[in-house]
Design a protein around this motif. Structure first.
Motif, PDB file in Angstrom:
ATOM      1  N   GLU A 104     -21.353 -18.452  -0.670  1.00  0.00           N
ATOM      2  CA  GLU A 104     -20.797 -19.192  -1.794  1.00  0.00           C
ATOM      3  C   GLU A 104     -21.614 -20.443  -2.116  1.00  0.00           C
ATOM      4  OE1 GLU A 104     -16.697 -21.478  -2.345  1.00  0.00           O
ATOM      5  OE2 GLU A 104     -16.430 -19.310  -2.102  1.00  0.00           O
ATOM      6  N   SER A 105     -22.248 -21.017  -1.097  1.00  0.00           N
ATOM      7  CA  SER A 105     -23.030 -22.240  -1.322  1.00  0.00           C
ATOM      8  C   SER A 105     -24.251 -22.010  -2.215  1.00  0.00           C
ATOM      9  CB  SER A 105     -23.465 -22.846   0.008  1.00  0.00           C
ATOM     10  OG  SER A 105     -24.475 -22.063   0.604  1.00  0.00           O
ATOM     11  N   VAL A 106     -24.687 -20.772  -2.354  1.00  0.00           N
ATOM     12  CA  VAL A 106     -25.837 -20.493  -3.226  1.00  0.00           C
ATOM     13  C   VAL A 106     -25.466 -19.588  -4.405  1.00  0.00           C
ATOM     14  CG1 VAL A 106     -27.610 -20.886  -1.496  1.00  0.00           C
ATOM     15  CG2 VAL A 106     -26.633 -18.609  -1.748  1.00  0.00           C
ATOM     16  N   THR A 107     -24.183 -19.250  -4.529  1.00  0.00           N
ATOM     17  CA  THR A 107     -23.772 -18.406  -5.665  1.00  0.00           C
ATOM     18  C   THR A 107     -22.739 -19.086  -6.561  1.00  0.00           C
ATOM     19  OG1 THR A 107     -22.092 -17.302  -4.306  1.00  0.00           O
ATOM     20  CG2 THR A 107     -24.257 -16.230  -4.495  1.00  0.00           C
ATOM     21  N   ASP A 108     -21.978 -20.021  -6.039  1.00  0.00           N
ATOM     22  CA  ASP A 108     -20.972 -20.712  -6.836  1.00  0.00           C
ATOM     23  C   ASP A 108     -21.663 -21.617  -7.859  1.00  0.00           C
ATOM     24  OD1 ASP A 108     -18.293 -21.655  -7.507  1.00  0.00           O
ATOM     25  OD2 ASP A 108     -18.887 -23.529  -6.500  1.00  0.00           O
TER      26      ASP A 108
END
Length: 170
Positions: A104-108
């Motif tokens: 999530e840290s690189v897709t949100d």
């Protein structure tokens, strides 16, 4: 002794092939100076985010490997250390949650936007003093410079070869 006055004994003939190779090498060497070209903020931000994404993917890969080892009850010492470094217990649920958080840290979109803004805000500071860079910023700068070096060398060599072909045409 008879000497042939029509021959030039002082110089050795340089073949056309040698001239082409020399021009190609010279062009490549001149192109290598692209290593020193200035770096734009956008290029740095994109490269730093790519490095961050790659680091996250590597962490997820290692976490997945650790989960498989836990499932088999054979967790290696390296993976134990890695789990401790990330603050994750030797538990499949916690590993799964950590993988989800990392992904999530690189897709949100909001998180990515904040991360890129942080890279952009610190770009000037990083550019002035390399010792202020973290590992991600240093790797991003290095990647950009070496890509410039490789592209410059390739383009310079191609231009040198093209010019030598034109210059040595009969």
């Amino acid at each position: 002794m008879n000497y042939d006055a029509s021959m030039n004994y002082g110089t050795s003939p340089v073949s056309t092939r040698s001239k082409r190779i020399g021009a190609t090498l010279l062009g490549g060497m001149l192109g290598m100076t692209c290593y020193y070209l200035p770096i734009s903020k956008d290029t740095f931000v994109n490269s730093a985010f790519a490095v961050t994404r790659k680091n996250v993917e590597n962490d997820i890969k290692i976490l997945t490997q650790a989960a498989e080892e836990i499932h088999k009850n054979k967790l290696s010492d390296e993976n134990k250390i890695f789990l401790r470094r990330l603050g994750v217990a030797e538990n499949l649920n916690e590993i799964s949650q950590k993988c989800k958080d990392l992904r999530e840290s690189v897709t949100d979109p909001a998180t990515v936007k904040d991360l890129k803004k942080d890279f952009a805000d610190n770009f000037t500071k990083y550019k002035k003093d390399a010792s202020l860079m973290d590992t991600v910023a240093a790797k991003a700068m290095s990647n950009i410079k070496w890509n410039g070096f490789k592209w410059g060398m390739g383009i310079g060599a191609a231009l040198g070869a093209a010019i030598s072909l034109i210059a040595t045409r009969d």
